[in-house]
Motif scaffolding. Sequence first.
Motif, PDB file in Angstrom:
ATOM      1  N   GLY A   1      30.899  25.809  44.844  1.00  0.00           N
ATOM      2  CA  GLY A   1      30.714  27.191  44.412  1.00  0.00           C
ATOM      3  C   GLY A   1      31.972  27.980  44.670  1.00  0.00           C
ATOM      4  O   GLY A   1      33.084  27.476  44.513  1.00  0.00           O
ATOM      5  N   ALA A   2      31.827  29.227  45.093  1.00  0.00           N
ATOM      6  CA  ALA A   2      32.987  30.080  45.344  1.00  0.00           C
ATOM      7  C   ALA A   2      32.589  31.226  46.265  1.00  0.00           C
ATOM      8  O   ALA A   2      31.397  31.540  46.416  1.00  0.00           O
ATOM      9  CB  ALA A   2      33.555  30.619  44.034  1.00  0.00           C
ATOM     10  N   LYS A   3      33.607  31.849  46.855  1.00  0.00           N
ATOM     11  CA  LYS A   3      33.392  33.013  47.721  1.00  0.00           C
ATOM     12  C   LYS A   3      34.339  34.132  47.285  1.00  0.00           C
ATOM     13  O   LYS A   3      35.528  33.880  47.061  1.00  0.00           O
ATOM     14  CB  LYS A   3      33.662  32.661  49.186  1.00  0.00           C
ATOM     15  N   MET A   4      33.804  35.327  47.181  1.00  0.00           N
ATOM     16  CA  MET A   4      34.603  36.506  46.862  1.00  0.00           C
ATOM     17  C   MET A   4      34.318  37.585  47.905  1.00  0.00           C
ATOM     18  O   MET A   4      33.162  38.007  48.069  1.00  0.00           O
ATOM     19  CB  MET A   4      34.270  37.026  45.462  1.00  0.00           C
ATOM     20  N   ILE A   5      35.370  38.014  48.591  1.00  0.00           N
ATOM     21  CA  ILE A   5      35.236  39.034  49.635  1.00  0.00           C
ATOM     22  C   ILE A   5      36.036  40.259  49.203  1.00  0.00           C
ATOM     23  O   ILE A   5      37.271  40.212  49.115  1.00  0.00           O
ATOM     24  CB  ILE A   5      35.727  38.504  50.990  1.00  0.00           C
TER      25      ILE A   5
END
Length: 460
Positions: free
Chosen positions: A326-330
């Motif tokens: 998946g992915a992470k966006m902060i």
Amino acid sequence: MGVKKINKLVNNYQAIKQLDNYEAISLPKGLSADVIKKISKIKHEPKWMLEIRLQAYKHFCSLKNPQWGPDLSQINFNDYIYYSSPALTKQEIPNKIKQVFKQLNVPELKDRLVSGLNNQFDSEAIYHDVIEELKQKKVIFTNIETAIIQYPSLVKQYFGKLVSSHDNKYAALNTAVWSGGSFIYVPPGVQLEKPLQAYFRINTKSVGQFERTLIIVDEGAKVHYVEGCTAPIYDKNNLHAAVVEVFVKKNAKMRYSTIQNWSDNVLNLVTKRCLCEQNSLMEWIDGNLGSKLNMKYPCTILKGDNASAKCISIAVAHQGVIQDAGAKMIHIGKNTNSQIISKSIAHHGGQANYRGLINIAKSASNSFASVQCDTLILDKLSKTDTIPTEIINNPTSFLKHEAKVTDVDKEKMFYLNSRKIDNKTAEHLLVLGFVEPFTNELPLEYAVELNRLLKLDLKE
């Protein structure tokens, strides 16, 4: 990744088997402080890097496996070799190794598609080429061992600043035993139109590969980096635990494209992270085929105002394969924007999961995040889960999330059958349509090669 003939890696292993018994210099199996010291000594590293390694080893010993996601208790760290390299001289690369890269079409690829090329064979980079244009623009593209010697202050400034040895057990392991990987520095205002490429290959049984990639894109600069990963099939698992740190400065643009085609005995546990400053753009184009277990979630920290990020990924799982990706966006800066598009395919009893994070901080006013995760299930034996974590800490930001799980569209299949297209070909065409948002982001020849790999995977 070879662009013309990498399908031979999957369909015909003869080219790769030429190297199955090549002469390698390897440390014994097992992990200890002495092994780490030997790795550092082999590389003639400065004392400060050895200290980083030994401190990371202490963290590794104290950290536990993640308590979420697929079970990693099967991993016995003393079963792996932590350093292995071909028996090379500085003057010569053995013909057998040259033949592998030739059959993968890597040498001819550099002339047509890429500005620079860096190949890693097990623990060591064995071939490196940078065209004159990069030298004239003062772009640094080399392996990270060379960067430590030639640009120590630059490496010290960024190494471990985004992914520290405290981060997780496998980031600590990488920091302790890392070997090989790319180092890229693009000076202010320099915009490269052709991509830089790296190719990573595990060739030794039970070896671990732990490359470390560090990329700095300075103000107003632009670069596209492409990496490919492969390994032959052995009856023992190989461990791949890489770390990637990317720094995208003000008004800069970075695209990081990965197409991994690991064999089904590879445990792929990767930490990738990017820091975006004001008005910058980061794009992850992430393709995941093969591996026994894949856990990878490219992360972007949108620190600067008006920064943007996108992650488009595909994950394909067949029997015996778990794709947990998946992915992470902060979001930290104001007016930041992120987009995640995840496409998963599960067939012949495979498991494909989406696991992602959106975190919009209180400071990230007027920000927007979009998540689209779609899974295509091709049979009744396959499985999928969608596991999102989404947090919004201010009232002026917005999040859009869409998720969909489907099987093969029967109406579309009927239409294709009515045009005298057999079921297998029709299914393949529908899969290609499903992953089109990903393939559209690749250079043409990479997209063509991905289509071939998908077709081969679906036959398994």
